[in-house]
Design a protein around this motif. Structure first.
Motif, PDB file in Angstrom:
ATOM      1  N   ARG A  55       0.866  -1.364   0.036  1.00  0.00           N
ATOM      2  CA  ARG A  55      -0.011  -0.004  -0.084  1.00  0.00           C
ATOM      3  C   ARG A  55       0.736   1.156   0.082  1.00  0.00           C
ATOM      4  O   ARG A  55       0.650   2.229  -0.779  1.00  0.00           O
TER       5      ARG A  55
ATOM      6  N   ARG B 209       2.722   1.449  -3.350  1.00  0.00           N
ATOM      7  CA  ARG B 209       1.837   1.963  -4.506  1.00  0.00           C
ATOM      8  C   ARG B 209       1.441   3.501  -4.412  1.00  0.00           C
ATOM      9  O   ARG B 209       1.519   4.428  -5.372  1.00  0.00           O
ATOM     10  N   THR B 210       1.209   3.929  -3.223  1.00  0.00           N
ATOM     11  CA  THR B 210       1.060   5.416  -3.041  1.00  0.00           C
ATOM     12  C   THR B 210       2.114   6.522  -3.230  1.00  0.00           C
ATOM     13  O   THR B 210       1.925   7.170  -3.702  1.00  0.00           O
ATOM     14  N   PHE B 211       3.418   5.860  -3.028  1.00  0.00           N
ATOM     15  CA  PHE B 211       4.705   6.627  -3.413  1.00  0.00           C
ATOM     16  C   PHE B 211       5.148   6.696  -4.818  1.00  0.00           C
ATOM     17  O   PHE B 211       5.965   7.127  -5.189  1.00  0.00           O
TER      18      PHE B 211
ATOM     19  N   SER C 211       8.492   2.652   5.162  1.00  0.00           N
ATOM     20  CA  SER C 211       7.600   3.833   5.033  1.00  0.00           C
ATOM     21  C   SER C 211       8.371   5.219   5.172  1.00  0.00           C
ATOM     22  O   SER C 211       8.444   6.143   4.330  1.00  0.00           O
ATOM     23  N   ILE C 212       9.103   5.209   6.180  1.00  0.00           N
ATOM     24  CA  ILE C 212      10.090   6.514   6.252  1.00  0.00           C
ATOM     25  C   ILE C 212      11.128   6.619   5.330  1.00  0.00           C
ATOM     26  O   ILE C 212      11.290   7.849   4.481  1.00  0.00           O
TER      27      ILE C 212
ATOM     28  N   ASP D  66       9.142   7.631   1.717  1.00  0.00           N
ATOM     29  CA  ASP D  66       8.721   8.953   1.765  1.00  0.00           C
ATOM     30  C   ASP D  66      10.103   9.884   1.500  1.00  0.00           C
ATOM     31  O   ASP D  66       9.964  10.919   0.931  1.00  0.00           O
TER      32      ASP D  66
ATOM     33  N   LEU E 172      10.717   9.631  -2.147  1.00  0.00           N
ATOM     34  CA  LEU E 172       9.763   9.747  -3.229  1.00  0.00           C
ATOM     35  C   LEU E 172       8.603  10.781  -2.823  1.00  0.00           C
ATOM     36  O   LEU E 172       7.885  11.429  -3.670  1.00  0.00           O
TER      37      LEU E 172
ATOM     38  N   ILE F 237      -0.456  13.008   3.228  1.00  0.00           N
ATOM     39  CA  ILE F 237       0.750  12.409   2.717  1.00  0.00           C
ATOM     40  C   ILE F 237       0.354  12.166   1.053  1.00  0.00           C
ATOM     41  O   ILE F 237      -0.250  11.329   1.034  1.00  0.00           O
ATOM     42  N   ALA F 238       1.318  12.706   0.553  1.00  0.00           N
ATOM     43  CA  ALA F 238       1.230  12.500  -1.038  1.00  0.00           C
ATOM     44  C   ALA F 238       2.230  12.146  -1.647  1.00  0.00           C
ATOM     45  O   ALA F 238       3.325  12.649  -1.307  1.00  0.00           O
ATOM     46  N   GLY F 239       2.255  10.987  -2.469  1.00  0.00           N
ATOM     47  CA  GLY F 239       3.295  10.512  -3.276  1.00  0.00           C
ATOM     48  C   GLY F 239       3.320  11.230  -4.552  1.00  0.00           C
ATOM     49  O   GLY F 239       2.531  12.291  -4.812  1.00  0.00           O
ATOM     50  N   ALA F 240       3.901  10.575  -5.576  1.00  0.00           N
ATOM     51  CA  ALA F 240       4.024  11.128  -6.881  1.00  0.00           C
ATOM     52  C   ALA F 240       2.706  10.507  -7.603  1.00  0.00           C
ATOM     53  O   ALA F 240       2.214  11.107  -8.431  1.00  0.00           O
ATOM     54  N   ALA F 241       2.324   9.253  -7.283  1.00  0.00           N
ATOM     55  CA  ALA F 241       1.164   8.829  -7.901  1.00  0.00           C
ATOM     56  C   ALA F 241      -0.371   9.212  -7.354  1.00  0.00           C
ATOM     57  O   ALA F 241      -0.200   9.675  -6.332  1.00  0.00           O
ATOM     58  N   ASP F 242      -1.371   9.129  -7.901  1.00  0.00           N
ATOM     59  CA  ASP F 242      -2.645   9.310  -7.737  1.00  0.00           C
ATOM     60  C   ASP F 242      -3.391   8.222  -7.019  1.00  0.00           C
ATOM     61  O   ASP F 242      -4.610   7.932  -7.135  1.00  0.00           O
ATOM     62  N   TYR F 243      -2.735   7.806  -6.051  1.00  0.00           N
ATOM     63  CA  TYR F 243      -3.281   6.467  -5.006  1.00  0.00           C
ATOM     64  C   TYR F 243      -2.834   6.760  -3.816  1.00  0.00           C
ATOM     65  O   TYR F 243      -1.590   7.161  -3.522  1.00  0.00           O
ATOM     66  N   ASN F 244      -3.691   6.769  -2.664  1.00  0.00           N
ATOM     67  CA  ASN F 244      -3.331   7.094  -1.674  1.00  0.00           C
ATOM     68  C   ASN F 244      -4.222   6.203  -0.426  1.00  0.00           C
ATOM     69  O   ASN F 244      -5.093   6.520   0.101  1.00  0.00           O
ATOM     70  N   HIS F 245      -3.397   5.126  -0.004  1.00  0.00           N
ATOM     71  CA  HIS F 245      -4.180   4.137   0.984  1.00  0.00           C
ATOM     72  C   HIS F 245      -3.078   3.560   1.845  1.00  0.00           C
ATOM     73  O   HIS F 245      -2.642   2.434   1.794  1.00  0.00           O
ATOM     74  N   LEU F 246      -2.515   4.473   2.658  1.00  0.00           N
ATOM     75  CA  LEU F 246      -1.524   3.879   3.754  1.00  0.00           C
ATOM     76  C   LEU F 246      -2.354   3.473   4.948  1.00  0.00           C
ATOM     77  O   LEU F 246      -3.192   3.882   5.309  1.00  0.00           O
ATOM     78  N   SER F 247      -1.507   2.365   5.340  1.00  0.00           N
ATOM     79  CA  SER F 247      -1.857   2.005   6.652  1.00  0.00           C
ATOM     80  C   SER F 247      -1.784   3.119   7.733  1.00  0.00           C
ATOM     81  O   SER F 247      -1.030   4.052   7.563  1.00  0.00           O
TER      82      SER F 247
ATOM     83  N   SER G 268       1.861   3.000   8.466  1.00  0.00           N
ATOM     84  CA  SER G 268       2.822   3.771   7.500  1.00  0.00           C
ATOM     85  C   SER G 268       2.616   5.183   7.813  1.00  0.00           C
ATOM     86  O   SER G 268       3.429   6.038   7.987  1.00  0.00           O
TER      87      SER G 268
ATOM     88  N   ILE H  35       5.713   8.083   8.790  1.00  0.00           N
ATOM     89  CA  ILE H  35       6.182   9.149   8.064  1.00  0.00           C
ATOM     90  C   ILE H  35       5.918  10.433   8.654  1.00  0.00           C
ATOM     91  O   ILE H  35       6.726  11.453   8.492  1.00  0.00           O
TER      92      ILE H  35
END
Lengths: 192, 192
Positions: free
Chosen positions: A40, A43-45, A180-181, A184, A187, B164-174, B177, B181
């Motif tokens: 998860r 894929r987010t990053f 995770s850290i 982050d 990316l 928290i945002a990565g590069a991708a348009d997906y955001n499902h962190l536990s 996680s 961060i």
């Protein structure tokens, strides 16, 4: 499998060779938890691929069953976001297999970077590695389970990231927290 | 319990009121996993105290048994580092109780900051919050389980951190996680 917008950073969660608390080389057990939390987050990053390596066939079968549930079974319709995260996961036997597969994909050997809770001699800074990823250089980052990667893996790598340190003199992060850290830092959005 | 070198940042993992996937207010179940991963990470970075709140007595009893194993039972001798991490954990009924207890400890109300996977109107940046912690201002950071904190909790807070945002348009962190961060961004070493 990769996806649009993915970076050139790949990660691998290593179950052998790793060390136990007495610094002996062992093979560790795969866990459902590492699979889900790290997929998860990856894929987010925008991590391109998440490899899980173990030489043990029974452990691979267990992982394959878990993956099948979420990628093609009931889980895929119940939770499509989880399906998407687990879509970047591959199971392989060894670190060598991961490097070979990525070399085939990119047409050149990826930069092999290790992680450690102890400061190593072949240090590469987060900033330097981030710049390589920004330039689209293929990178494979190896994460150890149990008490960390075997010394031979770290010595063979092209660089090792500095240990994650807080203010306190205590450092016992789970591999899930550490991953995770680190991701982050490599990316994550620069506006914080 | 606190310890030498602890920062003025406290965190609380909230199990009620949170929302489910249909945005209904619910109470979620405590997990052994959140307890261990978040306590280890919090102790590593110098979080002063880690509160777990649930109004359900059966859930509190479950947590108390887990904590007793690692703080005074077999786990305490088997793994002293885990004992140290779990030493910063307290169980309370509600967010109000956490604020009340910290107000007593610090002699003034702590700054109440929330977290959300969605951008909120009462934003506070990581840098601004970090500066408050550097000045030793007492802070309580609320982390939601399930699909996040109830809207009323976010509205009542003095600020909310950006998602928290990565590069991708997906955001499902536990939550494990996300917590790792966020705490690294607030308390992690600046040399990266």
């Amino acid at each position: 499998m990769t996806y649009p917008g993915a970076s050139s950073l790949n990660i691998a969660l290593i179950h052998h060779p790793v060390v136990n608390k007495r610094a002996e080389i062992i093979g560790s057990a795969v866990t459902n938890l590492d699979l889900h939390d790290i997929a998860r987050m990856a894929r987010t990053f925008g991590v391109a691929e998440f490899f899980i390596t173990t030489p043990y066939k029974d452990q691979q079968h267990l992982m394959e069953e878990l993956l099948a549930h979420w990628r093609t079974g009931h889980g895929a319709t119940y939770n499509p976001a989880r399906k998407e995260a687990l879509g970047i996961v591959s199971l392989l036997d060894s670190i060598d297999q991961v490097i070979e597969q990525l070399t085939g994909k990119y047409g050149r050997k990826p930069l092999v970077i290790t992680t450690s809770a102890v400061k190593q001699s072949n240090l590469i800074s987060y900033g330097a590695l981030r710049r390589k990823i920004d330039k689209k250089d293929p990178v494979i980052l190896l994460l150890g389970t149990a008490h960390g990667l075997a010394p031979e893996v770290i010595q063979d790598a092209e660089g090792t990231l500095p240990p994650i340190a807080g203010a306190a003199d205590y450092n016992h992060l789970s591999v899930r927290s550490a991953a995770s850290i680190i991701i982050d830092r490599l990316l994550g959005s620069k506006e914080k």
